[in-house]
Design an enzyme around this catalytic site. Sequence first.
Site, short mmCIF file in Angstrom:
data_model
loop_
_atom_site.label_atom_id
_atom_site.label_comp_id
_atom_site.label_asym_id
_atom_site.label_seq_id
_atom_site.Cartn_x
_atom_site.Cartn_y
_atom_site.Cartn_z
N ASP A 1 -2.89 -17.84 0.45
CA ASP A 1 -3.90 -18.43 -0.44
C ASP A 1 -4.58 -19.62 0.24
O ASP A 1 -5.80 -19.78 0.17
CB ASP A 1 -3.29 -18.83 -1.80
CG ASP A 1 -2.07 -19.73 -1.69
OD1 ASP A 1 -1.47 -19.83 -0.60
OD2 ASP A 1 -1.70 -20.36 -2.71
N LYS B 1 3.10 -15.16 2.02
CA LYS B 1 3.44 -15.99 0.87
C LYS B 1 4.96 -16.20 0.87
O LYS B 1 5.67 -15.73 -0.02
CB LYS B 1 2.96 -15.31 -0.43
CG LYS B 1 1.46 -15.43 -0.67
CD LYS B 1 1.01 -16.81 -1.11
CE LYS B 1 1.43 -17.10 -2.55
NZ LYS B 1 1.06 -18.49 -2.96
N ASP C 1 -12.36 -9.07 4.06
CA ASP C 1 -13.63 -9.05 3.31
C ASP C 1 -14.21 -10.46 3.26
O ASP C 1 -15.42 -10.66 3.40
CB ASP C 1 -13.42 -8.56 1.86
CG ASP C 1 -13.69 -7.07 1.70
OD1 ASP C 1 -13.47 -6.33 2.67
OD2 ASP C 1 -14.12 -6.66 0.60
N TYR D 1 0.82 -1.21 0.00
CA TYR D 1 0.00 0.00 0.00
C TYR D 1 0.86 1.27 0.00
O TYR D 1 0.43 2.32 -0.46
CB TYR D 1 -0.91 0.03 1.24
CG TYR D 1 -2.25 -0.64 1.05
CD1 TYR D 1 -2.33 -1.97 0.70
CD2 TYR D 1 -3.43 0.07 1.23
CE1 TYR D 1 -3.56 -2.59 0.54
CE2 TYR D 1 -4.67 -0.53 1.07
CZ TYR D 1 -4.72 -1.86 0.72
OH TYR D 1 -5.94 -2.46 0.56
N ASP E 1 -6.46 -7.03 3.78
CA ASP E 1 -7.58 -6.38 3.11
C ASP E 1 -8.49 -7.45 2.51
O ASP E 1 -9.71 -7.42 2.69
CB ASP E 1 -7.04 -5.46 2.00
CG ASP E 1 -8.14 -4.72 1.29
OD1 ASP E 1 -9.04 -4.18 1.97
OD2 ASP E 1 -8.11 -4.67 0.04
C1 IPM Z 1 -10.50 -1.30 3.70
C2 IPM Z 1 -10.72 -0.64 2.36
C3 IPM Z 1 -9.58 0.33 2.10
C4 IPM Z 1 -8.32 -0.48 1.97
C5 IPM Z 1 -9.79 1.27 0.90
C6 IPM Z 1 -11.07 2.05 1.00
C7 IPM Z 1 -8.61 2.20 0.73
O1 IPM Z 1 -10.88 -1.59 1.36
O2 IPM Z 1 -10.38 -0.57 4.70
O3 IPM Z 1 -10.47 -2.54 3.74
O4 IPM Z 1 -8.00 -1.01 0.90
O5 IPM Z 1 -7.61 -0.60 2.98
MG MG Z 2 -10.98 -3.60 2.09
#
Ligand code: IPM
Ligand code: MG
Length: 370
Positions: free
Chosen positions: A227, A194, A255, A143, A251
Site C-alpha cells: 500500500d 503486506k 496499472d 490468482y 497487477d
Molecule cells: C493483466 C490483466 C489480467 C490479469 C486479466 C486480463 C486476467 O489485468 O494482465 O494485468 O489480471 O492478470
Molecule cells: Mg491488470
Amino acid sequence: MGSNKSLLMLPGDGIGPEVMGQVRCVIDWFGDRRSVGFDIKEGLVGGCAYEAHGVAVTDEVVDDAMNADAVLLGAVGGPQWDNLDFSLKPERGLLRLRKDLDLFANLRPAICFDALVDASSLKPEVVRGLDILIVRELTGGVYFGEPRGIENLPDGTRRGVNTQVYTSPEIERVAKVAFELAGKRSGKVCSAEKANVMESGILWREEVQKVHDAEFPNIELSHMYADNCAMQLVRAPKQFDVIVTDNLFGDMLSDEAAMLTGSLGMLPSASLGAADATGRRKALYEPVHGSAPDIAGEGVANPIASLLSFAMALRYSFDLSDDADLIENAIKNVLEGGLRTADIMQTGKTRVSTIVMGEAIISELDKLAA
Ligand code: IPM
Ligand code: MG
C-alpha cells in the site's frame, strides 16, 4: 531470410486484432528490410475462441504456444462474455497460457517518453525521465491458490473464497529474475508485500532477503508494504528502479505505473518462464492494456504498447537488441513529431488513427535503417 524463429500470434478480442495488425506490418518490415524472418502461426484466445470452440483457449493453441519461440498476444475479454460461467470467461484463456507455460516472471517496464511528459496526470517534474521495471510474479498467489470458489451456506447466505499462497521456490525464482535485471540497470530492487498482515507476505520478505544475501549482495534491496508502494509510486516514482512483487499487487501496481507514463496504451510486457539448458525461455509478450471494448472496431486504439511488446520479444527471446532499439527509437521520433492516438492526445498535436500511427512508425523505421 529463412530463419526458423517461430512466433504464435493471438490477437484475441476488442482492440487486440487492430493493434496486432500493426505489429504484423512491423514484422513484415523486418522480414523485407532487415532479413529478420519469422514463421508465423495465428490462433484464437479469449472470447473469440469461446465463440468458435466453446472454450477460451483450445489444447491445440496451448500446444502451439508451448512450441513457439515466442507468443504475441493482443487482449482478451469484453462485456458480451461477462455472464459466462467463470471457467469459460475469456480471461481464463490467458491465465491458462500463463500457467501451462509456467511464465512466472512478468516484466512490466514503465518508461515516460519525453514527448509525453505532459500527457501524464502527474506534474512533469515528477515523471520526466521515469524508467522503472515492475517484475510481477505471474503463476502463483491468489490468482491460482486453492481452495477457491463460491459456496452456498446452510443459512441461505453465500461464501466466496480465494487463497493467497506462495512457496519459497516460487518466491526465489522471481526474486532472482528481479535481481538479475537490476544488475543490468541501476542496481536497486524494492520488494513489495503486506508482511504486516499476511503470512505469505512475511515469507515473501524473508525469501527475497535470503536470495539477496546469498547471491546478489551488491544489489541494493529495500522492502516496502504494497500500500505504501502504491502511494510512493504517485508521490515520487523516480525513487524506484526494479519493483518485485506478487501476482495481485503486481497487477495493481503495474496499472498504476502505466498511468504515470501518460496512458495505459503505452505499456508493454514480457512473461517469461525458466531458462532451459540452452538458455531459452518460454515467453509471451502482450500490452498491459486490455481489450478496451468501448473503442474496439473504431480504428483509434494506440498500437504502441503492442509494438513495444514486440520489441521486448526481439530483445528477450531473439537476442536482437539492435532491432528492438530501432522500434523504440522509431516510436520516440514519431511521438516527438507530434502524432498522437486519442488516448495520448494533447492540445497542439495531431490526432491519428491506429493505422496512421502504425504507418508513421514504419516510415520512421525506413529512415532509421536507411
Ligand atoms: C493483466 C490483466 C489480467 C490479469 C486479466 C486480463 C486476467 O489485468 O494482465 O494485468 O489480471 O492478470
Ligand atoms: Mg491488470
